[in-house]
Design a protein around this motif. Structure first.
Motif, short mmCIF file in Angstrom:
data_model
loop_
_atom_site.label_atom_id
_atom_site.label_comp_id
_atom_site.label_asym_id
_atom_site.label_seq_id
_atom_site.Cartn_x
_atom_site.Cartn_y
_atom_site.Cartn_z
N ASN A 138 41.05 -20.81 70.97
CA ASN A 138 41.82 -21.32 72.37
C ASN A 138 43.11 -21.48 71.76
OD1 ASN A 138 43.08 -22.81 74.26
ND2 ASN A 138 41.04 -23.52 75.10
N CYS A 139 44.16 -20.75 71.96
CA CYS A 139 45.49 -20.82 71.42
C CYS A 139 46.19 -22.09 71.79
CB CYS A 139 46.18 -19.61 71.69
SG CYS A 139 45.63 -18.30 70.92
N GLY A 140 45.86 -22.52 73.16
CA GLY A 140 46.50 -23.74 73.73
C GLY A 140 45.73 -24.93 73.25
N ALA A 141 44.79 -24.94 72.62
CA ALA A 141 44.01 -26.24 72.32
C ALA A 141 44.35 -26.67 70.88
CB ALA A 141 42.62 -26.02 72.33
N LEU A 142 45.41 -26.00 70.17
CA LEU A 142 45.56 -26.34 68.66
C LEU A 142 47.04 -26.54 68.43
CD1 LEU A 142 43.25 -23.83 66.97
CD2 LEU A 142 43.09 -26.46 67.20
N PRO A 143 47.60 -27.50 67.59
CA PRO A 143 49.11 -27.43 67.36
C PRO A 143 49.22 -26.14 66.58
CG PRO A 143 47.73 -29.10 66.15
CD PRO A 143 46.92 -28.67 67.26
N ASP A 144 50.59 -25.76 66.38
CA ASP A 144 51.18 -24.71 65.79
C ASP A 144 50.48 -24.51 64.37
OD1 ASP A 144 52.55 -22.09 66.88
OD2 ASP A 144 54.32 -22.90 65.48
N THR A 145 50.77 -25.47 63.72
CA THR A 145 50.72 -25.27 62.24
C THR A 145 48.93 -25.19 62.08
OG1 THR A 145 50.38 -27.73 62.01
CG2 THR A 145 52.59 -26.73 61.34
N LEU A 146 48.25 -25.95 62.79
CA LEU A 146 46.72 -25.85 62.46
C LEU A 146 46.26 -24.48 63.18
CD1 LEU A 146 44.16 -27.15 61.77
CD2 LEU A 146 44.01 -27.99 63.86
N LEU A 147 46.97 -23.84 64.27
CA LEU A 147 46.53 -22.62 64.93
C LEU A 147 46.58 -21.59 63.80
CD1 LEU A 147 45.45 -20.86 66.94
CD2 LEU A 147 48.08 -20.95 68.07
N GLU A 148 48.10 -21.53 62.97
CA GLU A 148 48.26 -20.44 61.98
C GLU A 148 47.04 -20.46 60.93
OE1 GLU A 148 52.09 -19.10 59.57
OE2 GLU A 148 51.97 -21.13 60.43
N SER A 149 47.05 -21.67 60.60
CA SER A 149 45.70 -21.69 59.48
C SER A 149 44.67 -21.15 59.87
CB SER A 149 45.70 -23.14 58.80
OG SER A 149 45.24 -23.93 59.53
N GLU A 150 44.24 -21.65 61.04
CA GLU A 150 42.86 -20.82 61.63
C GLU A 150 42.92 -19.67 61.99
OE1 GLU A 150 39.99 -22.46 63.02
OE2 GLU A 150 40.69 -24.17 61.75
N LEU A 151 44.05 -19.00 62.30
CA LEU A 151 44.04 -17.70 62.68
C LEU A 151 44.11 -16.98 61.11
CD1 LEU A 151 46.73 -17.10 65.42
CD2 LEU A 151 44.15 -16.70 65.70
N PHE A 152 44.93 -17.09 60.31
CA PHE A 152 45.11 -16.43 59.20
C PHE A 152 44.51 -16.92 57.77
CE2 PHE A 152 49.14 -16.18 61.56
CZ PHE A 152 49.07 -15.01 61.92
N GLY A 153 44.05 -18.45 57.88
CA GLY A 153 43.28 -18.67 56.59
C GLY A 153 44.21 -19.48 55.82
N ILE A 181 47.11 -17.04 75.14
CA ILE A 181 48.00 -16.47 74.13
C ILE A 181 49.25 -17.05 74.80
CG2 ILE A 181 48.25 -14.17 75.46
CD1 ILE A 181 48.31 -13.12 72.52
N GLY A 182 49.51 -17.08 76.09
CA GLY A 182 50.95 -17.59 76.54
C GLY A 182 51.48 -18.95 75.87
N ASP A 183 50.68 -20.02 75.22
CA ASP A 183 51.17 -21.11 74.69
C ASP A 183 51.57 -21.09 73.16
OD1 ASP A 183 50.33 -22.09 77.28
OD2 ASP A 183 48.40 -22.67 76.88
N ILE A 184 51.54 -19.99 72.62
CA ILE A 184 51.75 -20.04 71.39
C ILE A 184 53.34 -19.98 71.22
CG2 ILE A 184 49.87 -18.81 70.61
CD1 ILE A 184 51.47 -16.40 70.02
N SER A 185 53.84 -20.57 69.90
CA SER A 185 55.22 -20.92 69.93
C SER A 185 55.93 -19.62 69.53
CB SER A 185 55.60 -21.61 68.60
OG SER A 185 55.00 -21.05 67.45
#
Length: 460
Positions: free
Chosen positions: A199-214, A244-248
């Motif tokens: 859920n891209c809208g539930a995570l802050p940008d930095t955390l989402l990046e690490s979640e996606l790419f490790g 996906i519309g919520d990502i920076s």
């Protein structure tokens, strides 16, 4: 063993063999309503094995819609009258409803005394499936509908699932976007590989990046060891990017590179890793509008919009409400080990009159709430949340709720008449009612009919 026993034993063996070979379920009960025999077909249809069934009260095992108020076997035991092919349905071991036809008779011993009762039942699932197809029901995977607005989506779903192209699923919150993503995954060649949702809208940008790419050990404070991201976990499978519309804008650039080159770099890494995950994306926002406003990259929009599907809101597909209710009732029966048989006509009328701003998720929430308060039988109005009851009564009132139910019934009859070219006898058979009942309802509901009733006439 007496001579009579020797003569009787082969007959009993032969009877058991016959009962085991037929496709109809058969069980017998004694005077205390405890099951004394249970054949193989009864096991298959109910999902209950005979060791578990024998000795138990019949209504604990044979959980039929008629058990509480109109038990066919009890009628036969009380009156001696046989029942032939009475329609009902049972709740199987998985909580699903199986349509059946039931026949009953008295069971007598060798001396002619009443020893109990026998009930046979036939699985009508295939017949019911054909009937639902005639009613316009479409089903692909877990997606089910009888709405024309969903038909195109379900028609193309197998082709979409077979492709590796990126899919964009659009629709209001609660319309079932993740369910559709699961259906695409389960229907495609990647069904045995992982389905990973973010859920891209539930995570802050930095955390989402690490979640996606490790990330690699030492990439930041607290990163003591390598951690694979969702792209790695979804290898050879499906990665579902919800909202996906919520990502920076910054993360949009990195995501675009992954989609274009099929490579990415974990945080703190120095080497690019390849990914073979299929990307499914979803949003409740108008991405085209966001592109015009400069809030979403145009190149990323075109990259994820290779194939697009727009899920209609529930208020535009109200014909699906009964199907969705059946599915949710079966789901919560399994989860909570209950045997509720569905909803009353009054509840269905209230649902049909409601606009469901929360869509399918709101409907599921209402059913789950009702399961807390309803212990047996059917869900009634008083089992629904008070805010829903108040809203229904405030905006529609008792008379309007009844009117909504009449409108739903009238629409079902009109649809059946059209399907059968206004042949009233065929329409009655289609609806599963006697022709005189149909004629009475047509008159009571004021349904207009053509001068000719559509029956086939021989040419002169």
């Amino acid at each position: 063993m007496t001579e009579q026993d020797k003569n009787t034993a082969p007959l009993l063996d032969r009877t058991d063999t016959i009962l085991e070979s037929i496709s109809d379920g058969v069980f017998t009960v004694d005077h205390d309503w405890r099951i004394t025999s249970f054949n193989r077909a009864a096991e298959d249809i109910t999902g209950v094995n005979r060791q578990e069934a024998i000795g138990r009260l019949c209504w604990e095992v044979f959980r039929a819609s008629m058990c509480e108020s109109a038990c066919a076997l009890r009628h036969t035991m009380d009156t001696g009258e046989k029942i032939i092919n009475k329609s009902a349905y049972i709740l199987n071991a998985d909580g699903g409803r199986t349509p059946i036809s039931v026949s009953t008779a008295i069971l007598r011993d060798e001396e002619g005394n009443v020893a109990g009762g026998v009930e046979t039942f036939r699985d009508l699932s295939v017949v019911e499936g054909l009937r639902k197809e005639l009613e316009g029901r479409f089903q692909v995977g877990d997606m089910v509908s009888r709405s024309d607005s969903m038909r195109h989506i379900l028609d193309i779903l197998p082709q979409v699932a077979a492709s590796d192209s990126t899919l964009l699923i659009q629709g209001e919150t609660g319309t079932g976007k993740e369910m559709l993503a699961h259906a695409v995954h389960n229907l495609g060649p990647r069904k045995d590989a992982p389905f990973i949702a973010v859920n891209c809208g539930a995570l802050p940008d930095t955390l989402l990046e690490s979640e996606l790419f490790g990330y690699k050990a030492g990439a930041f404070t607290g990163a003591e060891k390598d951690k694979p991201g969702r792209f790695a976990l979804a290898e050879d499978g499906t990665l579902f990017l919800d909202e996906i519309g919520d990502i920076s804008p910054a993360l949009q650039v990195r995501l675009l590179r992954v989609l274009q080159e099929k490579t990415y770099e974990p945080l703190g890494g120095t080497q690019s890793l390849k990914t073979n995950a299929r990307i499914l994306a979803a949003t409740n926002q108008d991405l085209a509008s966001l592109v015009k406003k400069g809030k979403f990259r145009q190149d990323l929009y075109y990259r994820i919009n290779v194939v697009a599907v727009e899920l209609p809101p529930l208020r535009e597909r109200k014909a699906d409400i009964p199907l969705l209710v059946d599915r949710f009732v079966a789901k919560f029966n399994r989860m909570q080990n209950k045997y509720l048989i569905g909803i009353t006509p009054e509840v269905l009328s209230a649902f049909m009159a409601h606009d469901f701003p929360g869509n399918i998720r709101e409907l599921e929430n209402l059913i789950e709430h009702a399961f807390v308060l309803c212990q047996e039988g059917a869900i009634e109005i008083q089992h629904l949340p008070e805010h829903f009851r108040s809203s229904a009564m405030e905006h529609h009132g008792d008379a309007d709720l009844s009117g909504t139910l009449r409108a739903v019934e009238a629409q079902a009859i009109q649809d059946a008449l059209k399907r059968n070219n206004y042949n009233r006898l065929a329409a009655a058979q289609d609806l599963g009612m006697h022709k005189t009942t149909l004629f009475r309802k047509i008159k009571a509901l004021g349904i207009p009919l053509p001068a000719r009733d559509g029956r086939r006439r021989t040419s002169k």
